[in-house]
Write a protein that holds these residues in place. Sequence first.
Motif, PDB file in Angstrom:
ATOM      1  N   SER A 137     102.251  42.849  20.566  1.00  0.00           N
ATOM      2  CA  SER A 137     102.800  44.455  20.308  1.00  0.00           C
ATOM      3  C   SER A 137     104.272  44.172  19.874  1.00  0.00           C
ATOM      4  CB  SER A 137     102.647  45.014  21.606  1.00  0.00           C
ATOM      5  OG  SER A 137     101.202  45.115  21.726  1.00  0.00           O
ATOM      6  N   PRO A 138     105.350  43.693  20.468  1.00  0.00           N
ATOM      7  CA  PRO A 138     106.785  43.753  20.054  1.00  0.00           C
ATOM      8  C   PRO A 138     106.735  43.228  18.901  1.00  0.00           C
ATOM      9  CG  PRO A 138     106.384  42.501  22.134  1.00  0.00           C
ATOM     10  CD  PRO A 138     105.164  42.846  21.820  1.00  0.00           C
ATOM     11  N   LEU A 139     106.061  42.285  18.374  1.00  0.00           N
ATOM     12  CA  LEU A 139     105.920  41.550  17.132  1.00  0.00           C
ATOM     13  C   LEU A 139     105.611  42.485  16.035  1.00  0.00           C
ATOM     14  CD1 LEU A 139     104.643  37.882  17.758  1.00  0.00           C
ATOM     15  CD2 LEU A 139     107.099  38.630  17.273  1.00  0.00           C
ATOM     16  N   THR A 140     104.797  43.719  16.185  1.00  0.00           N
ATOM     17  CA  THR A 140     104.475  44.557  15.171  1.00  0.00           C
ATOM     18  C   THR A 140     105.836  45.436  14.845  1.00  0.00           C
ATOM     19  OG1 THR A 140     103.888  46.406  16.984  1.00  0.00           O
ATOM     20  CG2 THR A 140     101.986  44.830  16.348  1.00  0.00           C
ATOM     21  N   GLN A 141     106.869  45.240  15.449  1.00  0.00           N
ATOM     22  CA  GLN A 141     108.044  46.047  14.999  1.00  0.00           C
ATOM     23  C   GLN A 141     109.084  44.933  14.594  1.00  0.00           C
ATOM     24  OE1 GLN A 141     107.962  49.352  15.365  1.00  0.00           O
ATOM     25  NE2 GLN A 141     105.958  48.934  15.954  1.00  0.00           N
ATOM     26  N   ASP A 142     108.694  43.769  14.228  1.00  0.00           N
ATOM     27  CA  ASP A 142     109.585  42.627  13.682  1.00  0.00           C
ATOM     28  C   ASP A 142     110.314  43.232  12.369  1.00  0.00           C
ATOM     29  OD1 ASP A 142     109.841  39.409  14.119  1.00  0.00           O
ATOM     30  OD2 ASP A 142     110.095  39.898  12.076  1.00  0.00           O
ATOM     31  N   PRO A 143     111.304  42.743  12.071  1.00  0.00           N
ATOM     32  CA  PRO A 143     111.848  43.264  10.822  1.00  0.00           C
ATOM     33  C   PRO A 143     111.309  42.718   9.559  1.00  0.00           C
ATOM     34  CG  PRO A 143     113.666  41.944  12.103  1.00  0.00           C
ATOM     35  CD  PRO A 143     112.447  41.977  12.754  1.00  0.00           C
ATOM     36  N   GLU A 144     110.561  41.599   9.577  1.00  0.00           N
ATOM     37  CA  GLU A 144     109.965  40.949   8.679  1.00  0.00           C
ATOM     38  C   GLU A 144     108.308  41.272   8.398  1.00  0.00           C
ATOM     39  OE1 GLU A 144     110.851  38.868   6.265  1.00  0.00           O
ATOM     40  OE2 GLU A 144     113.177  38.578   7.226  1.00  0.00           O
ATOM     41  N   SER A 157     106.038  40.089   7.149  1.00  0.00           N
ATOM     42  CA  SER A 157     105.013  39.025   6.887  1.00  0.00           C
ATOM     43  C   SER A 157     104.653  38.709   8.447  1.00  0.00           C
ATOM     44  CB  SER A 157     105.416  37.636   6.481  1.00  0.00           C
ATOM     45  OG  SER A 157     106.607  37.401   6.930  1.00  0.00           O
ATOM     46  N   VAL A 158     105.818  38.968   9.514  1.00  0.00           N
ATOM     47  CA  VAL A 158     105.387  39.118  11.056  1.00  0.00           C
ATOM     48  C   VAL A 158     104.773  40.065  11.384  1.00  0.00           C
ATOM     49  CG1 VAL A 158     106.583  38.761  13.169  1.00  0.00           C
ATOM     50  CG2 VAL A 158     107.469  37.430  11.319  1.00  0.00           C
ATOM     51  N   ARG A 159     104.980  41.121  11.097  1.00  0.00           N
ATOM     52  CA  ARG A 159     104.305  42.413  11.228  1.00  0.00           C
ATOM     53  C   ARG A 159     102.683  42.368  11.087  1.00  0.00           C
ATOM     54  NH1 ARG A 159     108.813  45.094   8.866  1.00  0.00           N
ATOM     55  NH2 ARG A 159     107.372  46.052   7.309  1.00  0.00           N
ATOM     56  N   ALA A 160     102.567  41.840   9.850  1.00  0.00           N
ATOM     57  CA  ALA A 160     101.273  41.784   9.188  1.00  0.00           C
ATOM     58  C   ALA A 160     100.407  40.768  10.041  1.00  0.00           C
ATOM     59  CB  ALA A 160     101.136  41.419   7.624  1.00  0.00           C
ATOM     60  N   ALA A 161     100.980  39.734  10.446  1.00  0.00           N
ATOM     61  CA  ALA A 161     100.447  38.567  11.115  1.00  0.00           C
ATOM     62  C   ALA A 161      99.951  38.985  12.562  1.00  0.00           C
ATOM     63  CB  ALA A 161     101.120  37.278  11.460  1.00  0.00           C
ATOM     64  N   ALA A 162     100.971  40.001  13.226  1.00  0.00           N
ATOM     65  CA  ALA A 162     100.755  40.512  14.520  1.00  0.00           C
ATOM     66  C   ALA A 162      99.848  41.562  14.426  1.00  0.00           C
ATOM     67  CB  ALA A 162     102.074  41.344  14.946  1.00  0.00           C
ATOM     68  N   ALA A 163      99.773  42.270  13.484  1.00  0.00           N
ATOM     69  CA  ALA A 163      98.536  43.486  13.160  1.00  0.00           C
ATOM     70  C   ALA A 163      97.332  42.797  13.251  1.00  0.00           C
ATOM     71  CB  ALA A 163      99.057  44.159  12.269  1.00  0.00           C
ATOM     72  N   SER A 164      97.239  41.841  12.153  1.00  0.00           N
ATOM     73  CA  SER A 164      95.949  40.899  12.134  1.00  0.00           C
ATOM     74  C   SER A 164      95.422  40.419  13.496  1.00  0.00           C
ATOM     75  CB  SER A 164      96.053  39.678  11.065  1.00  0.00           C
ATOM     76  OG  SER A 164      94.899  39.017  10.976  1.00  0.00           O
ATOM     77  N   GLY A 165      96.193  39.888  14.462  1.00  0.00           N
ATOM     78  CA  GLY A 165      96.032  39.420  15.675  1.00  0.00           C
ATOM     79  C   GLY A 165      95.180  40.641  16.396  1.00  0.00           C
ATOM     80  N   LEU A 166      95.877  41.666  16.590  1.00  0.00           N
ATOM     81  CA  LEU A 166      95.552  42.935  17.139  1.00  0.00           C
ATOM     82  C   LEU A 166      94.196  43.477  16.805  1.00  0.00           C
ATOM     83  CD1 LEU A 166      98.991  44.795  17.467  1.00  0.00           C
ATOM     84  CD2 LEU A 166      97.506  43.755  19.458  1.00  0.00           C
ATOM     85  N   ALA A 167      93.908  43.318  15.401  1.00  0.00           N
ATOM     86  CA  ALA A 167      92.896  43.513  15.000  1.00  0.00           C
ATOM     87  C   ALA A 167      91.627  42.837  15.370  1.00  0.00           C
ATOM     88  CB  ALA A 167      92.878  43.664  13.279  1.00  0.00           C
ATOM     89  N   GLN A 168      91.873  41.640  15.439  1.00  0.00           N
ATOM     90  CA  GLN A 168      90.768  40.672  15.894  1.00  0.00           C
ATOM     91  C   GLN A 168      90.573  41.001  17.377  1.00  0.00           C
ATOM     92  OE1 GLN A 168      91.484  36.246  15.480  1.00  0.00           O
ATOM     93  NE2 GLN A 168      93.200  36.909  13.831  1.00  0.00           N
ATOM     94  N   LEU A 169      91.359  41.179  18.161  1.00  0.00           N
ATOM     95  CA  LEU A 169      91.029  41.708  19.549  1.00  0.00           C
ATOM     96  C   LEU A 169      90.326  42.907  19.438  1.00  0.00           C
ATOM     97  CD1 LEU A 169      94.544  41.290  21.431  1.00  0.00           C
ATOM     98  CD2 LEU A 169      92.400  39.672  21.541  1.00  0.00           C
ATOM     99  N   VAL A 170      90.665  44.064  18.730  1.00  0.00           N
ATOM    100  CA  VAL A 170      89.972  45.272  18.642  1.00  0.00           C
ATOM    101  C   VAL A 170      88.497  45.113  17.966  1.00  0.00           C
ATOM    102  CG1 VAL A 170      90.103  47.730  17.883  1.00  0.00           C
ATOM    103  CG2 VAL A 170      92.174  46.769  18.755  1.00  0.00           C
ATOM    104  N   ALA A 171      88.586  44.391  16.909  1.00  0.00           N
ATOM    105  CA  ALA A 171      87.072  44.017  16.404  1.00  0.00           C
ATOM    106  C   ALA A 171      86.147  43.462  17.297  1.00  0.00           C
ATOM    107  CB  ALA A 171      87.340  43.204  15.207  1.00  0.00           C
ATOM    108  N   ALA A 172      86.819  42.666  17.995  1.00  0.00           N
ATOM    109  CA  ALA A 172      86.061  41.953  19.109  1.00  0.00           C
ATOM    110  C   ALA A 172      85.506  42.790  20.354  1.00  0.00           C
ATOM    111  CB  ALA A 172      86.614  40.763  19.785  1.00  0.00           C
ATOM    112  N   GLY A 173      85.738  44.081  20.291  1.00  0.00           N
ATOM    113  CA  GLY A 173      85.601  45.222  21.210  1.00  0.00           C
ATOM    114  C   GLY A 173      86.569  44.950  22.501  1.00  0.00           C
TER     115      GLY A 173
END
Length: 164
Positions: free
Chosen positions: A71-78, A80-96
């Motif tokens: 969650s805090p990494l979704t607010q990173d200034p970079e 690419s880091v925000r995208a990687a964090a969002a992808s990880g969250l998407a994996q969690l949400v996709a899995a239910g």
Amino acid sequence: MVSHPTALIDRLEGRPGPLGPAAELAASLGTDVDATQALLARLLTGDRDQRAWATQLALHLAPPVTAAVLSPLTQDPEPSVRAAAASGLAQLVAAGIDDTLAIAMLRLCIQDTGTQVPRSVVATLASQPALASTAEDILRTLASHRSAAVRTMAAEHKQQPPAS
């Protein structure tokens, strides 16, 4: 590898060091939780590449901890880091995984002002064999995103029935 410092020439040329890949390997091989957390702390305080690797390492933790790390990494200034964090969250949400923090932060991620973060969410959701209903809803929201690239990616994803 984990304790091996980045070579001077690699630092001068801006190449990433071995810490991220070594931490991911250690976690994949079943390193104990304390060691994983220590490696994660080192990555979170590192450079852009190390923070991006931290998102991968966080996926080896329990879902609530993963969401708290990402969650805090979704607010990173970079982006690419925000995208990687969002992808990880998407994996969690996709899995239910019904984690309120993960869902709320993923909904914020798709509003990112650039396109890299929403594209990473679409790509992650589209790569999953089945999607939970919340993930399907996020994908439908992205189908009307302001970016044509994001809209196209979301539209190309074939809708699958929500996972039970």
